[in-house]
Design an enzyme around this catalytic site. Structure first.
Site, short mmCIF file in Angstrom:
data_model
loop_
_atom_site.label_atom_id
_atom_site.label_comp_id
_atom_site.label_asym_id
_atom_site.label_seq_id
_atom_site.Cartn_x
_atom_site.Cartn_y
_atom_site.Cartn_z
N GLY A 1 43.06 31.06 35.21
CA GLY A 1 43.32 31.92 36.36
C GLY A 1 43.45 33.39 36.00
O GLY A 1 43.88 34.20 36.81
N LYS B 1 42.13 52.69 37.22
CA LYS B 1 43.51 53.04 36.83
C LYS B 1 43.55 54.42 36.17
O LYS B 1 44.47 55.21 36.40
CB LYS B 1 44.09 51.97 35.91
#
EC number: 1.1.1.3
Lengths: 162, 328
Positions: free
Chosen positions: B193, B211
């Site tokens: 995941g 970012k």
């Protein structure tokens, strides 16, 4: 560099100490007693690496120790940068890639390790470049970047400068 | 303090769980996911909404949408935690504008609006006398923005670099540890995941690049966009390259780097000494900030995760409450 110092105990150590004080690295010390017996001085040759811009400071410290610098030899390749290249390195003429750096005259490829896992898959190489100055190293890296772009190679540069 | 939450995925549910678990004095009066919404001035039953969502249902009724929550709910702060859209920032951008226009504070984890429209949103917030906070947009739980804006105020930042993407860091860690190929490490990251079905956003360095744009535009006074970031991903890396690095006591990490004075914004795989503080394992993030007064500082922590990202959102909420919100 070739140094001239008084032939007294402790003088050699006194001459070497400033080298580490300015961040230098001693590679070899050659000490020959061939000077005429009439003189009271001793000649010593030292091979060393110094960070850029520290030579003046070293000469000043040596003078303070009463050591004469008779001769300063030629500069060698002091800056080193290791990178990794990934891609079809052989098919894109690896020796040409190396030549493009070497022909600058001021930087050269001093080490190359190549791994070729299978004929059709990309190979990986670790390449070490040495140069006399930081600017020459930057120029060599710029050349390598443009060669890599041209030949579709991936260049992995170090996090820190040379 | 009353808040409205847009987005009830991993981050939104993390916030709900933290509010339920701790006495934070926060009441949720509006909540919306992509299909439904609830508005309740008396306070929404978060436990019930979580249970509905975890059974695969919508969190609220189909007749209430996010735009209704933004425009009609009675809240002090809008918490915008929907997924990032880096192309135009929508629909989050519109919702943030709507809330600021209503004189409501906004806290977001959504990178799109902050990366694309920070100067406009900052001015809009100022014009309406409210806060716009976005700690959770960069490096999840690490309070990097707060540290740079508050703790390091007065410092000049000469360089900022680090590991901004946990997915890539996990893949590179695994390639180095067990000589996995890129494909094998990616498959493992997906199973756990850590990687999306379409991993492009992470592995091509887009996430890290966004970012950098946020830090450059909001803290370093630069005016940049994602296109200004020189970007190379990790998809072409080979196990052999990692081994060649290993021979020199180095490894390879995807590093985002900003050098404000030189105008450098760069995301690329770099050779890093294994002893370097930025060489963190697994999905961790790590950022080094070089400053004139404080010297070098390195921040390490979890860059993603439900409760971890919620921590950054809650930090922003309590910052606003302690400085502004009256009568909560």
């Amino acid at each position: 560099m070739k140094l001239e110092m008084r032939d007294q105990p402790g003088q050699l150590v006194a001459a070497l100490q400033p080298i580490s004080a300015v961040g230098g690295n001693i590679i070899a010390v050659i000490h020959q007693r061939e000077t005429p017996a009439a003189t009271e001085t001793l000649d010593v040759q030292i091979v060393l690496e110094l960070p850029e811009g520290r030579l003046e400071k070293l000469l000043e410290l040596l003078r303070e120790q009463g050591v004469n610098v008779v001769r300063i030899g030629e500069e060698r390749l002091l800056y080193e940068c290791t990178m990794i290249m990934i891609g079809h390195l052989m098919h894109t003429d690896l020796s040409d890639t190396v030549d493009r750096i070497d022909t600058t005259g001021s930087a050269e490829v001093t080490e190359l390790s190549l791994v070729m896992p299978a004929i059709s898959s990309p190979s990986s190489a670790r390449i070490t470049i040495r140069s006399t100055t930081r600017d020459e190293m930057k120029r060599a890296i710029r050349i390598l970047r443009s060669v890599a772009e041209q030949k579709h190679l991936l260049i992995i540069e170090p996090l820190e400068d040379a | 303090m009353r808040i409205a939450i847009l987005g009830f995925g991993s981050v939104g549910r993390g916030i709900a769980r933290a509010i339920l678990a701790k006495n934070l004095d926060i009441t949720v009066t509006g909540l919306a996911d992509s299909r439904s919404g609830i508005i309740d001035p008396a306070g929404i039953d978060l436990a019930a909404a979580l249970a509905k969502k975890e059974n695969g249902g919508p969190c609220g009724g189909p007749d209430v949408g996010p735009a209704d929550v933004v425009a009609k709910a009675d809240y002090d702060v809008l918490v915008e935690v929907t997924p990032t859209n880096v192309d135009d920032g929508e629909p989050a951008l519109g919702h943030i504008r709507g809330a600021l226009g209503r004189h409501k504070h906004v806290v977001t984890s959504n990178k799109g609006p902050i990366a694309l429209a920070y100067p406009e949103l900052r001015d809009l917030a100022a014009a309406n006398g409210v806060f716009l906070k976005y700690e959770a947009t960069v490096c999840g739980a690490i309070p990097l923005i707060h540290a740079m804006q508050e703790g390091l105020a007065g410092n000049t930042i000469s360089r900022l670099y680090g590991v901004f993407n946990g997915t890539c860091n996990y893949i590179l860690t695994r390639m180095a540890e067990d000589s996995l190929t890129y494909e094998q490490a990616l498959a493992e990251a997906r199973e756990l995941g850590y990687a999306e079905a379409d991993p492009t956003y992470d592995v091509e360095g887009i996430d890290a690049g966004v970012k950098l744009v946020i830090l450059a535009n909001t803290i370093l006074d630069m005016r940049t966009a994602l296109d200004d970031v020189e970007r190379t991903g990790i998809t072409l890396l080979t196990p052999e390259a990692l081994r060649l690095a290993e021979d020199q006591d180095c490894t390879i990490r995807l590093i985002g780097e900003i050098v404000p004075e030189a105008g450098v914004l760069r995301v690329s795989p770099r050779l890093v000494a294994k002893a370097h503080p930025l060489v963190v394992e697994g999905t961790l993030n790590a950022v080094t900030v070089e400053t004139d007064l404080a010297g070098d500082l390195t921040f390490i922590g979890k860059g993603a995760g439900s409760v971890e990202t919620a921590s950054a959102v809650i930090g922003d909420l309590l910052y606003i409450r302690d400085r502004h919100v009256q009568g909560s």
